[in-house]
Design a protein around this motif. Sequence first.
Motif, PDB file in Angstrom:
ATOM      1  N   ALA A  72       0.823  -1.210   0.000  1.00 14.03           N
ATOM      2  CA  ALA A  72       0.000   0.000   0.000  1.00 14.03           C
ATOM      3  C   ALA A  72       0.859   1.263   0.000  1.00 14.03           C
ATOM      4  CB  ALA A  72      -0.934  -0.007   1.204  1.00 14.03           C
ATOM      5  N   ILE A  73       1.925   1.249   0.787  1.00 13.69           N
ATOM      6  CA  ILE A  73       2.815   2.417   0.824  1.00 13.69           C
ATOM      7  C   ILE A  73       3.510   2.603  -0.528  1.00 13.69           C
ATOM      8  CG2 ILE A  73       4.959   3.306   1.828  1.00 13.69           C
ATOM      9  CD1 ILE A  73       4.009   2.089   4.499  1.00 13.69           C
ATOM     10  N   GLY A  74       3.984   1.499  -1.112  1.00 12.43           N
ATOM     11  CA  GLY A  74       4.624   1.580  -2.427  1.00 12.43           C
ATOM     12  C   GLY A  74       3.676   2.084  -3.488  1.00 12.43           C
ATOM     13  N   ALA A  75       2.433   1.613  -3.441  1.00 10.95           N
ATOM     14  CA  ALA A  75       1.444   2.077  -4.410  1.00 10.95           C
ATOM     15  C   ALA A  75       1.137   3.551  -4.202  1.00 10.95           C
ATOM     16  CB  ALA A  75       0.167   1.251  -4.294  1.00 10.95           C
ATOM     17  N   GLY A  76       1.073   3.982  -2.969  1.00  4.19           N
ATOM     18  CA  GLY A  76       0.823   5.397  -2.702  1.00  4.19           C
ATOM     19  C   GLY A  76       1.922   6.285  -3.257  1.00  4.19           C
ATOM     20  N   ILE A  77       3.164   5.859  -3.063  1.00  8.11           N
ATOM     21  CA  ILE A  77       4.292   6.637  -3.593  1.00  8.11           C
ATOM     22  C   ILE A  77       4.267   6.627  -5.125  1.00  8.11           C
ATOM     23  CG2 ILE A  77       6.809   6.694  -3.774  1.00  8.11           C
ATOM     24  CD1 ILE A  77       6.859   5.623  -0.870  1.00  8.11           C
ATOM     25  N   ALA A  78       4.010   5.450  -5.699  1.00  3.41           N
ATOM     26  CA  ALA A  78       3.980   5.353  -7.164  1.00  3.41           C
ATOM     27  C   ALA A  78       2.850   6.191  -7.749  1.00  3.41           C
ATOM     28  CB  ALA A  78       3.823   3.887  -7.576  1.00  3.41           C
ATOM     29  N   ILE A  79       1.676   6.131  -7.131  1.00  2.00           N
ATOM     30  CA  ILE A  79       0.542   6.892  -7.646  1.00  2.00           C
ATOM     31  C   ILE A  79       0.785   8.393  -7.511  1.00  2.00           C
ATOM     32  CG2 ILE A  79      -1.905   7.420  -7.252  1.00  2.00           C
ATOM     33  CD1 ILE A  79      -2.269   4.448  -6.600  1.00  2.00           C
ATOM     34  N   SER A  80       1.467   8.794  -6.443  1.00  2.14           N
ATOM     35  CA  SER A  80       1.727  10.229  -6.289  1.00  2.14           C
ATOM     36  C   SER A  80       2.625  10.741  -7.412  1.00  2.14           C
ATOM     37  CB  SER A  80       2.350  10.515  -4.923  1.00  2.14           C
ATOM     38  OG  SER A  80       3.679  10.034  -4.856  1.00  2.14           O
ATOM     39  N   HIS A  81       3.650   9.976  -7.752  1.00  5.25           N
ATOM     40  CA  HIS A  81       4.554  10.421  -8.816  1.00  5.25           C
ATOM     41  C   HIS A  81       3.909  10.285 -10.200  1.00  5.25           C
ATOM     42  CE1 HIS A  81       7.854  11.095  -6.118  1.00  5.25           C
ATOM     43  NE2 HIS A  81       7.814   9.839  -5.673  1.00  5.25           N
ATOM     44  N   VAL A  82       3.299   9.130 -10.449  1.00  6.34           N
ATOM     45  CA  VAL A  82       2.686   8.905 -11.760  1.00  6.34           C
ATOM     46  C   VAL A  82       1.496   9.834 -11.958  1.00  6.34           C
ATOM     47  CG1 VAL A  82       1.447   7.212 -13.168  1.00  6.34           C
ATOM     48  CG2 VAL A  82       3.486   6.532 -11.919  1.00  6.34           C
TER      49      VAL A  82
END
Length: 125
Positions: A72-82
């Motif tokens: 979930a944390i990785g997805a949050g970081i990825a979604i913020s950048h993407v």
Amino acid sequence: MDKPGRKLKLQITQSIVVLFTVMAIIGTLFCASAFAGASNVGDSVQSEMSTTKADVMKYGLIAASVAFGLGAIGAGIAISHVGAAAMGAVAEKPEIAGQALIFVALAEGLVVFGFITALMILGKI
């Protein structure tokens, strides 16, 4: 601080206080009945569980929570950048909005992988 800023800060503070109050009331109401009925079940489960099985279950639960949490944390970081890059690209060229949405959905897939991994771990315990 100007008047609208103070008003916004007051509204946010009131909303947080109301939220925590409602959560405390609901938690008290629902958890009291759960703990009241769990006294008979706990005695039979406790006698059946060995120390080794308890250790395995403890580490399995930790592993499942880490798998889901890091996903979930990785997805949050990825979604913020993407998402930021996609919105910038869509602002310049609106016809690529569909492609940008696909990239955001790919980043969201990390949560699904973490969730499935956690379910697989919980299935083995």
